[in-house]
Design an enzyme around this catalytic site. Structure first.
Site, PDB file in Angstrom:
ATOM      1  N   ASP A 175     -10.406  -5.386  -0.993  1.00 20.15           N
ATOM      2  CA  ASP A 175      -9.372  -5.024  -0.098  1.00 20.15           C
ATOM      3  C   ASP A 175     -10.082  -4.076   0.855  1.00 20.15           C
ATOM      4  OD1 ASP A 175      -7.073  -3.924   1.224  1.00 20.15           O
ATOM      5  OD2 ASP A 175      -6.554  -2.539  -0.513  1.00 20.15           O
TER       6      ASP A 175
ATOM      7  N   ASP B  64       0.881  -1.315   0.021  1.00 22.75           N
ATOM      8  CA  ASP B  64       0.006  -0.138  -0.106  1.00 22.75           C
ATOM      9  C   ASP B  64       0.855   1.149  -0.026  1.00 22.75           C
ATOM     10  OD1 ASP B  64      -2.741  -1.180   0.044  1.00 22.75           O
ATOM     11  OD2 ASP B  64      -1.923  -2.016   2.129  1.00 22.75           O
TER      12      ASP B  64
END
Ligand code: DX5
Ligand code: ZN
Length: 219
Positions: free
Chosen positions: A171, A31
């Site tokens: 996600d 991320d």
């Protein structure tokens, strides 16, 4: 059915070890946050380049950044095998996806929870994956938004009609108690941060998530 553990919940002081702990996964989800597109700051290209050197699995970069048109292709050029940009931030998603693919990576577009799918459905021929966020991007450990399942189903329906091989990733808040409803709605790539790294045995957590979605298939 693929599992992509998010290293956002890993020990940032021991990332090589933390990547090794998920060698049974399909991907390592990284991320990237710039403190502008989302209110959090994580890591950028130099750290991803270092991770690429030691990761036992391919890297799935989720770019939560402004101006991905400029900043996303270098992640593909560096060797990330999947690069996801947010449609809310991209100025020219078609050109961007083509640039990512030209570097040999899978191109993927992400939608925040408040972003509707329909305006972006026409981009399907340009991408290899659609990421439907099941939390507001920015932080790990948030509560799963079950109300995103109709959006996952709508993307699955578009993919079916389009006919190509486009993966659908979820996600945010994906865990042993939520992964099956994601698979039922049509997802086939599952990002899990806290559910993999939160309890000690990451490999066992991956195996459990895999078992739960084994047998779910999408035409
Ligand atoms: C959130 C990130 C996620 C996060 C998921 O903005 O995109 O990848 O790490 O963490 P969990 O699985 O704990 O919700
Ligand atoms: Zn992510």
């Amino acid at each position: 059915m693929q599992i992509s553990p998010s290293i956002l919940s890993a020990d940032f002081a021991n990332l090589e070890h933390e990547l090794d702990a998920i060698r049974s996964a399909d991907w390592a989800h990284v991320d990237v946050m710039d403190n502008h597109f989302v209110p959090n700051l994580t890591l950028g290209l130099p750290v991803v380049e270092a991770l690429l050197k030691v990761s036992p699995v391919p890297i799935d970069c989720h770019l939560m950044i402004e101006n991905p048109d400029r900043w996303a292709p270098p992640y593909a050029e560096a060797g990330a095998k999947s690069v996801t940009f947010h449609v809310e931030a991209a100025n020219d998603p078609v050109t961007l996806a083509r640039e990512i693919r030209a570097q040999g990576a899978r191109a993927s577009m992400a939608l925040k929870p408040g972003t509707p799918w329909e305006p972006y459905a026409e981009l399907l021929p340009e991408v290899d994956m659609v990421l439907v966020m099941t939390v507001e991007p920015g932080f790990g450990g948030q509560a799963f938004m079950a109300d995103m399942m109709p959006k996952v189903a709508a993307v699955r329906e578009s993919v079916r009609r389009h006919g190509g091989e486009v993966w659908i990733q979820v996600d945010g808040g994906v865990s042993a108690s939520t992964i099956e409803q994601c698979a039922d709605a049509g997802a086939d790539v599952f990002v899990a941060g806290s559910a993999v790294y939160g309890a000690d045995d990451a490999a066992a957590n991956i195996a459990r998530l895999r078992d739960l979605v084994r047998g779910h298939t999408h035409p």
